[in-house]
Design an enzyme around this catalytic site. Structure first.
Site, PDB file in Angstrom:
ATOM      1  N   LYS A 239      -5.546  -5.818   7.068  1.00  0.00           N
ATOM      2  CA  LYS A 239      -4.652  -5.747   8.233  1.00  0.00           C
ATOM      3  C   LYS A 239      -5.415  -5.456   9.520  1.00  0.00           C
ATOM      4  CE  LYS A 239      -0.637  -4.543   5.492  1.00  0.00           C
ATOM      5  NZ  LYS A 239       0.457  -3.596   5.223  1.00  0.00           N
TER       6      LYS A 239
ATOM      7  N   CYS B  24      13.777  -4.476  -2.454  1.00  0.00           N
ATOM      8  CA  CYS B  24      12.392  -4.160  -2.797  1.00  0.00           C
ATOM      9  C   CYS B  24      12.258  -3.725  -4.255  1.00  0.00           C
ATOM     10  CB  CYS B  24      11.851  -3.051  -1.897  1.00  0.00           C
ATOM     11  SG  CYS B  24      10.140  -2.673  -2.331  1.00  0.00           S
TER      12      CYS B  24
ATOM     13  N   LYS C 144      -4.861  -6.890   0.348  1.00  0.00           N
ATOM     14  CA  LYS C 144      -4.413  -7.214   1.709  1.00  0.00           C
ATOM     15  C   LYS C 144      -5.382  -6.644   2.748  1.00  0.00           C
ATOM     16  CE  LYS C 144      -0.456  -5.106   0.817  1.00  0.00           C
ATOM     17  NZ  LYS C 144       0.803  -4.329   0.851  1.00  0.00           N
TER      18      LYS C 144
ATOM     19  N   CYS D 163      11.999   1.531   5.823  1.00  0.00           N
ATOM     20  CA  CYS D 163      11.662   0.276   5.138  1.00  0.00           C
ATOM     21  C   CYS D 163      12.917  -0.264   4.461  1.00  0.00           C
ATOM     22  CB  CYS D 163      10.566   0.543   4.117  1.00  0.00           C
ATOM     23  SG  CYS D 163      11.163   1.418   2.663  1.00  0.00           S
TER      24      CYS D 163
ATOM     25  N   CYS E 256       5.418   1.476   3.836  1.00  0.00           N
ATOM     26  CA  CYS E 256       5.684   0.290   4.668  1.00  0.00           C
ATOM     27  C   CYS E 256       6.218   0.629   6.066  1.00  0.00           C
ATOM     28  CB  CYS E 256       6.649  -0.638   3.955  1.00  0.00           C
ATOM     29  SG  CYS E 256       5.957  -1.261   2.413  1.00  0.00           S
TER      30      CYS E 256
ATOM     31  N   ARG F 169       8.531 -14.161   4.694  1.00  0.00           N
ATOM     32  CA  ARG F 169       8.034 -13.347   5.814  1.00  0.00           C
ATOM     33  C   ARG F 169       7.244 -14.244   6.762  1.00  0.00           C
ATOM     34  NH1 ARG F 169       4.378  -8.507   3.908  1.00  0.00           N
ATOM     35  NH2 ARG F 169       6.360  -7.607   3.238  1.00  0.00           N
TER      36      ARG F 169
ATOM     37  N   ARG G 266      -3.407 -10.247   7.031  1.00  0.00           N
ATOM     38  CA  ARG G 266      -1.971 -10.286   7.295  1.00  0.00           C
ATOM     39  C   ARG G 266      -1.717 -10.503   8.778  1.00  0.00           C
ATOM     40  NH1 ARG G 266       1.074  -7.991   3.246  1.00  0.00           N
ATOM     41  NH2 ARG G 266       0.112  -8.370   1.231  1.00  0.00           N
TER      42      ARG G 266
ATOM     43  N   CYS H  64       9.500   4.517  -1.314  1.00  0.00           N
ATOM     44  CA  CYS H  64       8.424   4.807  -2.264  1.00  0.00           C
ATOM     45  C   CYS H  64       7.178   5.163  -1.466  1.00  0.00           C
ATOM     46  CB  CYS H  64       8.179   3.606  -3.196  1.00  0.00           C
ATOM     47  SG  CYS H  64       7.070   2.366  -2.523  1.00  0.00           S
TER      48      CYS H  64
HETATM   49 FE1  SRM Z   1       4.833  -3.206   2.711  1.00  0.00          FE
HETATM   50  C1  SRM Z   1       4.643  -3.901  -0.578  1.00  0.00           C
HETATM   51  C2  SRM Z   1       7.917  -4.454   2.867  1.00  0.00           C
HETATM   52  C3  SRM Z   1       4.625  -3.184   6.063  1.00  0.00           C
HETATM   53  C4  SRM Z   1       2.213  -1.043   2.507  1.00  0.00           C
HETATM   54  N1  SRM Z   1       6.045  -4.103   1.371  1.00  0.00           N
HETATM   55  C5  SRM Z   1       5.757  -4.323   0.066  1.00  0.00           C
HETATM   56  C6  SRM Z   1       6.848  -5.198  -0.574  1.00  0.00           C
HETATM   57  C7  SRM Z   1       6.434  -6.623  -0.456  1.00  0.00           C
HETATM   58  C8  SRM Z   1       7.241  -4.817  -2.008  1.00  0.00           C
HETATM   59  C9  SRM Z   1       6.535  -5.468  -3.164  1.00  0.00           C
HETATM   60  O1  SRM Z   1       5.285  -5.499  -3.181  1.00  0.00           O
HETATM   61  O2  SRM Z   1       7.238  -5.929  -4.060  1.00  0.00           O
HETATM   62  C10 SRM Z   1       8.033  -4.841   0.368  1.00  0.00           C
HETATM   63  C11 SRM Z   1       9.154  -5.879   0.463  1.00  0.00           C
HETATM   64  C12 SRM Z   1      10.476  -5.180   0.652  1.00  0.00           C
HETATM   65  C13 SRM Z   1      11.588  -6.064   1.037  1.00  0.00           C
HETATM   66  O3  SRM Z   1      12.597  -6.117   0.318  1.00  0.00           O
HETATM   67  O4  SRM Z   1      11.510  -6.716   2.062  1.00  0.00           O
HETATM   68  C14 SRM Z   1       7.311  -4.470   1.625  1.00  0.00           C
HETATM   69  N2  SRM Z   1       6.013  -3.842   4.176  1.00  0.00           N
HETATM   70  C15 SRM Z   1       7.295  -4.234   4.053  1.00  0.00           C
HETATM   71  C16 SRM Z   1       7.971  -4.384   5.397  1.00  0.00           C
HETATM   72  C17 SRM Z   1       9.005  -5.500   5.441  1.00  0.00           C
HETATM   73  C18 SRM Z   1       8.605  -3.034   5.757  1.00  0.00           C
HETATM   74  C19 SRM Z   1       9.450  -2.975   6.991  1.00  0.00           C
HETATM   75  O5  SRM Z   1      10.239  -2.042   7.043  1.00  0.00           O
HETATM   76  O6  SRM Z   1       9.302  -3.765   7.913  1.00  0.00           O
HETATM   77  C20 SRM Z   1       6.736  -4.588   6.293  1.00  0.00           C
HETATM   78  C21 SRM Z   1       6.335  -6.018   6.432  1.00  0.00           C
HETATM   79  C22 SRM Z   1       5.246  -6.171   7.428  1.00  0.00           C
HETATM   80  C23 SRM Z   1       4.838  -7.575   7.743  1.00  0.00           C
HETATM   81  O7  SRM Z   1       5.521  -8.247   8.510  1.00  0.00           O
HETATM   82  O8  SRM Z   1       3.770  -7.986   7.256  1.00  0.00           O
HETATM   83  C24 SRM Z   1       5.692  -3.831   5.478  1.00  0.00           C
HETATM   84  N3  SRM Z   1       3.596  -2.349   4.054  1.00  0.00           N
HETATM   85  C25 SRM Z   1       3.746  -2.367   5.399  1.00  0.00           C
HETATM   86  C26 SRM Z   1       2.902  -1.396   6.005  1.00  0.00           C
HETATM   87  C27 SRM Z   1       2.836  -1.079   7.510  1.00  0.00           C
HETATM   88  C28 SRM Z   1       1.903  -1.972   8.241  1.00  0.00           C
HETATM   89  O9  SRM Z   1       1.369  -2.937   7.706  1.00  0.00           O
HETATM   90  O10 SRM Z   1       1.700  -1.713   9.420  1.00  0.00           O
HETATM   91  C29 SRM Z   1       2.220  -0.760   4.982  1.00  0.00           C
HETATM   92  C30 SRM Z   1       1.267   0.444   5.138  1.00  0.00           C
HETATM   93  C31 SRM Z   1      -0.015   0.099   5.768  1.00  0.00           C
HETATM   94  C32 SRM Z   1      -0.999  -0.317   4.739  1.00  0.00           C
HETATM   95  O11 SRM Z   1      -0.944  -1.456   4.287  1.00  0.00           O
HETATM   96  O12 SRM Z   1      -1.844   0.505   4.380  1.00  0.00           O
HETATM   97  C33 SRM Z   1       2.654  -1.380   3.767  1.00  0.00           C
HETATM   98  N4  SRM Z   1       3.605  -2.621   1.223  1.00  0.00           N
HETATM   99  C34 SRM Z   1       2.618  -1.678   1.350  1.00  0.00           C
HETATM  100  C35 SRM Z   1       2.038  -1.451   0.048  1.00  0.00           C
HETATM  101  C36 SRM Z   1       0.891  -0.471  -0.281  1.00  0.00           C
HETATM  102  C37 SRM Z   1      -0.424  -1.062   0.009  1.00  0.00           C
HETATM  103  C38 SRM Z   1      -1.564  -0.193  -0.442  1.00  0.00           C
HETATM  104  O13 SRM Z   1      -2.616  -0.269   0.167  1.00  0.00           O
HETATM  105  O14 SRM Z   1      -1.424   0.542  -1.406  1.00  0.00           O
HETATM  106  C39 SRM Z   1       2.748  -2.277  -0.852  1.00  0.00           C
HETATM  107  C40 SRM Z   1       2.519  -2.402  -2.361  1.00  0.00           C
HETATM  108  C41 SRM Z   1       1.321  -3.178  -2.701  1.00  0.00           C
HETATM  109  O15 SRM Z   1       0.697  -3.843  -1.880  1.00  0.00           O
HETATM  110  O16 SRM Z   1       0.958  -3.110  -3.879  1.00  0.00           O
HETATM  111  C42 SRM Z   1       3.730  -2.986  -0.081  1.00  0.00           C
HETATM  112 FE1  SF4 Z   2       9.442  -1.136  -0.883  1.00  0.00          FE
HETATM  113 FE2  SF4 Z   2       8.079   1.102  -0.961  1.00  0.00          FE
HETATM  114 FE3  SF4 Z   2       7.551  -0.679   0.930  1.00  0.00          FE
HETATM  115 FE4  SF4 Z   2       9.802   0.667   1.023  1.00  0.00          FE
HETATM  116  S1  SF4 Z   2       7.736   1.554   1.170  1.00  0.00           S
HETATM  117  S2  SF4 Z   2       9.602  -1.548   1.267  1.00  0.00           S
HETATM  118  S3  SF4 Z   2      10.310   0.926  -1.098  1.00  0.00           S
HETATM  119  S4  SF4 Z   2       7.233  -0.965  -1.216  1.00  0.00           S
END
Ligand code: SRM
Ligand code: SF4
Length: 646
Positions: free
Chosen positions: A231, A457, A229, A451, A500, A76, A145, A496
């Protein structure tokens, strides 16, 4: 006898805290395991690898019981404000073909992801990114991030320029300093990076009232980095293209009437991740905290980071985001601690206009004679597929015109610095490659996000990106069938509850809750300033039409003039929606092949035509490729046939 109830409860730090502590500032075990001839890293190394911008994944479509997983890595990029210089774009495009799965994915935080990279190619891929003015450092892991900012390159609107400048400043301020990244991936070679703003360098070292950790190579983070993390976004008054309420920390540029920067409004404590059936986890919108002068802004950022660093929960990772600290403490206590670190009071918030969702799609003047072009990218996936050749088109345009790019927070891309003389040629390339103009794309599709979920994922419980096109098409057909043909709302889907694609801020959201089932959230504002609510805990995707139809009919009957679906649902409330749905007589039927048939009793009555499943799936494919509703394709084909009969 000691009264133990009076002692503070010291809970055991989580496993990841130990891994960070033993990592020698993010070096081990990644550095050693990278040298091994293996397909994957150990669990401990994968946790540290995240700080370098990579996730160990496996292709879940290829899982075979008893066999080793099909290990591969996601990379990323970290590029504040979504900025991708042309050389970086071309390098990423090539890396996707050379080492990845031939696609690039624009993320919801304005980065690009490469998927499918093998461990043996990870070093070459990261090195190529850094050599082409990019970075993956800190794109994942327990630190700051990618810093978001609106993508619009308005040269005549200084507030937009300040947003970019300060997004870079915050990103630089919070970049890890220890050097492990360059040692591991570039054999110690120093990165060629732009000069840091001296104000950032000074702020990083300035102590404030305990904001830095003395004698540490990581003055802001220390040995344990952040609890979780973190943000940030920087935006301008009225522009919510960055979903500012979902961020841990958002800064809003405040200028004087001459357009000079005065300071920033500060919002803190947003975050979306949650876990099904765990009420103690929840999405939360950021609270307004106040205003700081521009001279204090980096110290303010440090004070907030230090508050979360020192008081965030390091024992339970589900409770470790800053939103929980603020929820537990209340804003007043949080603000008091931040002010202690800052050494001065935070001033009251400056008035700003209401925040609006902006997508910046299409052609626009950038204010200096040049143009910019926002291109809608369905679910952020840049790919070549059949007649749809977005990857080819972007490569050709960037190569030929050497254009910089910005990735939007809605998974789209924006090309800028375009000489108006090149507009026609760019349009021609896009047309040749089958790329639709923004007004040719269904608005449901254009402003939606999903997502990645399956197959990459590891946390996905069901599909998201791969089914989103068909779900949106079904919603469009349903809207047509209930006689709301031009209706538009923001739809988001995730595999899930982690959130994201920021589903909890969408008017309609599907949050994966097991294979083929989703929790249904509705009622966020169309401008993402209010959270949605749960309408149904579990909905099979087969029940999409029967679930949504009553809500849409109720909306049609009882909406206020100009009211959006999200606002309507919020106004009438969940109870009223459920009540209406419970007495509603359905008019739309779903077939087992997924096709829907409407028999609406109004002037626009439609009749049912059934097609065999194989024809339906071919129609679905063509509809996806051409971005048209199935009903339109079927109608055209039948009309053509009837015409040929004379
Ligand atoms: Fe996310 C984890 C993809 C934005 C909340 N996110 C993941 C992981 C890395 C899965 C993992 O932990 O094994 C996903 C990888 C999937 C894949 O195959 O690529 C993943 N997140 C993404 C992306 C690629 C989704 C997308 O459709 O673009 C986004 C990458 C952003 C970037 O460039 O940095 C992405 N993730 C977000 C956002 C939105 C945002 O940041 O604006 C959120 C919600 C906002 C927040 O953080 O509160 C988000 N991702 C999570 C979470 C839950 C965090 C939490 O506070 O509970 C996880 C799981 C974790 O961290 O344990 C997670
Ligand atoms: Fe994976 Fe859940 Fe984030 Fe979708 S919302 S990319 S299923 S961690």
């Amino acid at each position: 006898m000691v009264n133990t109830s009076a002692l503070p409860i010291v809970r055991k730090p989580s496993k990841v805290e130990g891994l960070k502590e033993r990592s020698n500032f993010l070096r081990e075990p990644v550095a050693s395991e990278l040298l091994l001839d293996t397909t994957h890293f150990t669990e401990g190394a994968t946790q540290i690898l995240k700080f370098h911008g990579s996730y160990q994944q496996d292709n879940r479509d290829n899982r075979i019981k008893g066999q080793e997983k099909d290990y591969q890595f996601m990379l990323r990029t970290r590029n504040p404000g979504g900025f991708i210089p042309p050389e970086l774009y071309l390098a990423l495009d090539q890396l996707a073909d050379e080492y990845g799965n031939h696609t690039l994915r624009a993320t919801t935080r304005q980065g690009f992801q490469l998927h499918g990279i093998l461990k043996k190619n990870l070093k070459a891929a990261i090195a190529a990114i850094v050599h082409n003015l990019g970075s993956t450092l800190g794109a994942c892991g327990d630190l700051n991030r990618n810093v978001m900012a609106p993508v619009a390159p308005y040269k005549n609107r200084p507030e937009y320029c300040y947003a970019w400048e300060y997004a870079n400043g915050v990103a630089d301020l919070l970049t890890p300093q220890a050097g492990a990244y360059y040692e591991i991936w570039l054999d110690g070679e120093k990165a060629i990076s732009a000069e840091e703003d001296p104000a950032v360098v000074a702020a990083r070292q300035r102590n404030g009232n305990g904001t830095i950790i003395h004698d540490s190579v990581e003055p802001i983070y220390g040995t344990h980095y952040m609890p979780r993390k973190f943000k940030c976004s920087v935006t301008v008054p009225g522009d919510n293209s960055v979903d500012l309420f979902s961020q841990d920390l958002s800064l809003v540029v405040i200028t004087n009437p001459q357009g000079e920067l005065e300071g920033f409004n500060v919002y803190a404590g947003g975050g979306l991740g949650r876990t099904h059936n765990k009420e103690e986890t929840f999405p939360r919108v950021a609270d307004p905290i106040g205003y700081v002068d521009k001279a204090d802004v980096f110290d303010l950022v440090k004070a907030i980071v230090a508050t979360q660093r020192d008081y965030g929960d390091r024992s339970d990772r589900r409770h470790a985001r800053m939103k929980y600290l603020i929820a537990d403490w209340g804003v007043a206590k949080f603000q008091a601690q931040v002010e202690k670190y800052l050494g001065k009071p935070i001033q009251p918030l400056k008035p700003t206009p209401d925040f609006k969702f902006l997508n910046f799609l299409g052609w626009h003047e950038q204010g200096d004679g040049k143009l910019f072009l926002g291109l809608s990218v369905e679910n952020g996936r840049v790919k070549d597929e059949g007649n749809f050749q977005l990857k080819t088109a972007l490569r050709e345009i960037v190569e030929k015109f050497h254009l910089p790019m910005r990735i939007t927070a809605s998974q789209n891309v924006l090309l800028y610095e375009i000489d108006p003389a090149n507009k026609a040629e760019i349009q021609q390339i896009l047309k040749r490659c089958g790329i639709k103009r923004e007004d040719e794309i269904d608005s449901l599709v254009r402003d939606s996000m999903a997502c990645p979920a399956l197959p990459t994922c590891g946390l996905a419980t069901t599909e998201s990106e791969r089914v989103m096109p068909s779900v949106l098409e079904r919603i469009r057909l349903l809207l047509d069938s209930v006689d709301l043909p031009n209706e538009h709302f923001i739809v988001r889907m995730t595999g899930c509850p982690n959130g994201c694609a920021r589903p909890y801020l969408a008017e309609v959201a599907f949050v994966g809750n097991g294979p083929g089932t989703y929790q249904l959230w509705i009622g966020a504002s169309p401008d993402q300033t209010r959270l949605a609510q749960v309408y149904l805990e579990k909905m099979s995707i087969d029940e999409l039409e029967s679930t949504l139809e009553p809500l849409l009919v109720y909306f049609k009957q009882s909406r206020n003039l100009g009211e959006s679906f999200g606002d309507f649902c919020d106004r009438v409330g969940m109870e009223s929606l459920h009540q209406f749905a419970s007495t509603y007589q359905p008019t739309v039927e779903t077939e087992s092949d997924g096709s829907i048939h409407a028999s609406v009793t109004n002037d626009k009555k439609r009749h049912r035509v059934s097609v065999p499943p194989e024809v339906y799936s071919r129609l679905q494919e063509v509809a996806f490729r051409e971005g048209k509703p199935i009903s339109q394709l079927a109608t055209t084909a039948i009309e053509e046939y009837l015409k040929s009969l004379g």
